[in-house]
Design a protein around this motif. Structure first.
Motif, PDB file in Angstrom:
ATOM      1  N   VAL A   1      -6.151  -1.960   7.591  1.00  0.00           N
ATOM      2  CA  VAL A   1      -5.682  -0.610   7.261  1.00  0.00           C
ATOM      3  C   VAL A   1      -6.680   0.106   6.365  1.00  0.00           C
ATOM      4  O   VAL A   1      -6.907   1.317   6.508  1.00  0.00           O
TER       5      VAL A   1
ATOM      6  N   SER B   1      -3.906  -5.886   5.375  1.00  0.00           N
ATOM      7  CA  SER B   1      -4.302  -4.691   4.628  1.00  0.00           C
ATOM      8  C   SER B   1      -5.773  -4.357   4.826  1.00  0.00           C
ATOM      9  O   SER B   1      -6.166  -3.195   4.758  1.00  0.00           O
TER      10      SER B   1
ATOM     11  N   LEU C   1       0.844  -1.186   0.000  1.00  0.00           N
ATOM     12  CA  LEU C   1       0.000   0.000   0.000  1.00  0.00           C
ATOM     13  C   LEU C   1       0.884   1.242   0.000  1.00  0.00           C
ATOM     14  O   LEU C   1       1.950   1.265   0.608  1.00  0.00           O
TER      15      LEU C   1
ATOM     16  N   LEU D   1       2.043  -0.607  10.526  1.00  0.00           N
ATOM     17  CA  LEU D   1       1.182  -1.142   9.474  1.00  0.00           C
ATOM     18  C   LEU D   1       1.687  -2.472   8.936  1.00  0.00           C
ATOM     19  O   LEU D   1       0.897  -3.273   8.446  1.00  0.00           O
TER      20      LEU D   1
ATOM     21  N   VAL E   1       1.158   4.786   1.438  1.00  0.00           N
ATOM     22  CA  VAL E   1       0.596   5.440   2.627  1.00  0.00           C
ATOM     23  C   VAL E   1       1.283   6.785   2.818  1.00  0.00           C
ATOM     24  O   VAL E   1       2.500   6.907   2.662  1.00  0.00           O
ATOM     25  N   ASP E   2       0.484   7.801   3.142  1.00  0.00           N
ATOM     26  CA  ASP E   2       1.058   9.048   3.639  1.00  0.00           C
ATOM     27  C   ASP E   2       0.230   9.521   4.817  1.00  0.00           C
ATOM     28  O   ASP E   2      -0.924   9.128   4.995  1.00  0.00           O
TER      29      ASP E   2
ATOM     30  N   ILE F   1       5.576   4.277  10.682  1.00  0.00           N
ATOM     31  CA  ILE F   1       4.449   3.813   9.852  1.00  0.00           C
ATOM     32  C   ILE F   1       4.649   2.374   9.388  1.00  0.00           C
ATOM     33  O   ILE F   1       3.754   1.526   9.566  1.00  0.00           O
TER      34      ILE F   1
ATOM     35  N   LEU G   1      -3.589   9.071   9.094  1.00  0.00           N
ATOM     36  CA  LEU G   1      -3.300   8.521   7.768  1.00  0.00           C
ATOM     37  C   LEU G   1      -4.220   9.206   6.764  1.00  0.00           C
ATOM     38  O   LEU G   1      -5.443   9.100   6.850  1.00  0.00           O
TER      39      LEU G   1
ATOM     40  N   ARG H   1      -3.865   8.892   3.271  1.00  0.00           N
ATOM     41  CA  ARG H   1      -4.085   8.096   2.076  1.00  0.00           C
ATOM     42  C   ARG H   1      -3.530   6.699   2.281  1.00  0.00           C
ATOM     43  O   ARG H   1      -2.422   6.524   2.779  1.00  0.00           O
ATOM     44  N   THR H   2      -4.308   5.709   1.893  1.00  0.00           N
ATOM     45  CA  THR H   2      -3.867   4.312   1.893  1.00  0.00           C
ATOM     46  C   THR H   2      -4.379   3.691   0.598  1.00  0.00           C
ATOM     47  O   THR H   2      -5.477   3.155   0.548  1.00  0.00           O
TER      48      THR H   2
END
Length: 301
Positions: free
Chosen positions: A135, A132, A83, A127, A85-86, A123, A167, A169-170
């Motif tokens: 998340v 997933s 994924l 994660l 992620v930001d 992170i 979080l 964006r995922t």
């Protein structure tokens, strides 16, 4: 005049010296007074401050809650799915002296670099230990809190406090996203084919049931028609028999008329017979067969 000429520059110098020794702390700021790089004074409350001119300097830091959007980071989940992620962190300076020692003259910009490095380590650590699906679901507050706690513990050495981490964006990586869409399309197409096949099968069953019903209804209708026709024929024959018993002459007359109708229709084959044949007895007489003595009864069939 001489004294005035001497005093004026002295007063001006003293005034400039006094002004340069004063500084104002805004309510949105925290201030350190440094002397040759060493911290001599910490000023966190808004108001007027003093320093030694030319020797000491004032370094200002933002006292507000600051934000840090991290750069996108690719993380491998526990189920081997990747994924992108930001996150977005909110933080503030809590210990000016420790902050100065950690970041030096870089200030907030250097602190952002260090904090982002901490988040980029926290992170994947959090994660990467879960599936997933967890998340990607809405119930991921506990994961964000774990990231915040790790970042808060690590950032304490920088003299800052991490207030919150979210979080933002995922998503799947671009190549995985395309593969996922292709798999979803294939799955939907397979489901559509299955639905069409089940629909055709159901339609065939309905058509077969309808055809069977038509055959059964047609057979029942024909059977009932045959029964009714047989009953009508029997009733007709009974009426004919009763009429023959009551008036044989009238019965013979009606039978002759029926024979004439069938024999004289257009398109029938030609009939060759003698003019005085019994077949024409009822056509030669106004009152019937009795007006021609010695003649036999005409054909009745």
């Amino acid at each position: 005049m001489m004294k005035s000429a001497i005093l004026l520059p002295i007063v001006a110098i003293l005034g400039a010296t006094v002004l340069s020794s004063l500084f104002i702390v805004d309510e949105r700021e925290k201030v350190l007074v440094l002397q040759f790089g060493q911290v001599k004074q910490v000023k966190e409350d808004p108001g007027l401050g003093f320093k030694i001119p030319l020797i000491q300097e004032v370094v200002r830091y933002d006292a507000r809650i600051l934000g840090l959007p991290t750069t996108p980071l690719e993380v491998t989940m526990l189920d081997d799915r990747r994924l992108v992620v930001d996150a977005f962190a909110r933080w503030r300076i809590t210990n000016l002296i420790q902050f100065r020692e950690a970041v030096g003259a870089g200030g907030e910009a250097q602190a952002l670099v260090g904090l982002e490095r901490i988040l980029n380590n926290a992170i994947p650590e959090v994660l990467g230990s879960v599936d997933s699906n967890r998340v990607l679901s809405e119930d991921r507050t506990a994961l964000m809190n774990q990231i915040r706690d790790i970042a808060r513990r690590e950032a304490a050495n920088l003299g800052i406090d991490v207030i919150d981490v979210r979080l933002t964006r995922t998503d799947l990586p671009e190549q995985n996203l395309e593969a996922t869409f292709a798999r979803m399309r294939a799955e939907r197409e397979r489901e559509a084919v299955d639905e069409i096949a089940r629909g055709n099968e159901a339609a065939q069953r309905v058509r077969a049931a309808a055809d069977r019903t038509v055959v059964e209804l047609t057979s029942d209708a024909r059977r009932e028609a045959d029964v009714i026709r047989g009953q009508a024929d029997a009733e007709r024959n009974a009426i004919y028999a009763e009429a023959f018993g009551q008036d044989p002459e009238f019965f013979a007359f009606t039978r002759s008329l029926t024979s004439y109708e069938r024999a004289l229709q257009s398109g029938n084959s030609s009939i060759v017979m003698q003019p005085d044949s019994e077949f024409f007895d009822y056509l030669r007489s106004d009152s019937g067969r009795g007006d021609t003595p010695g003649r036999a009864a005409p054909a009745t069939e």
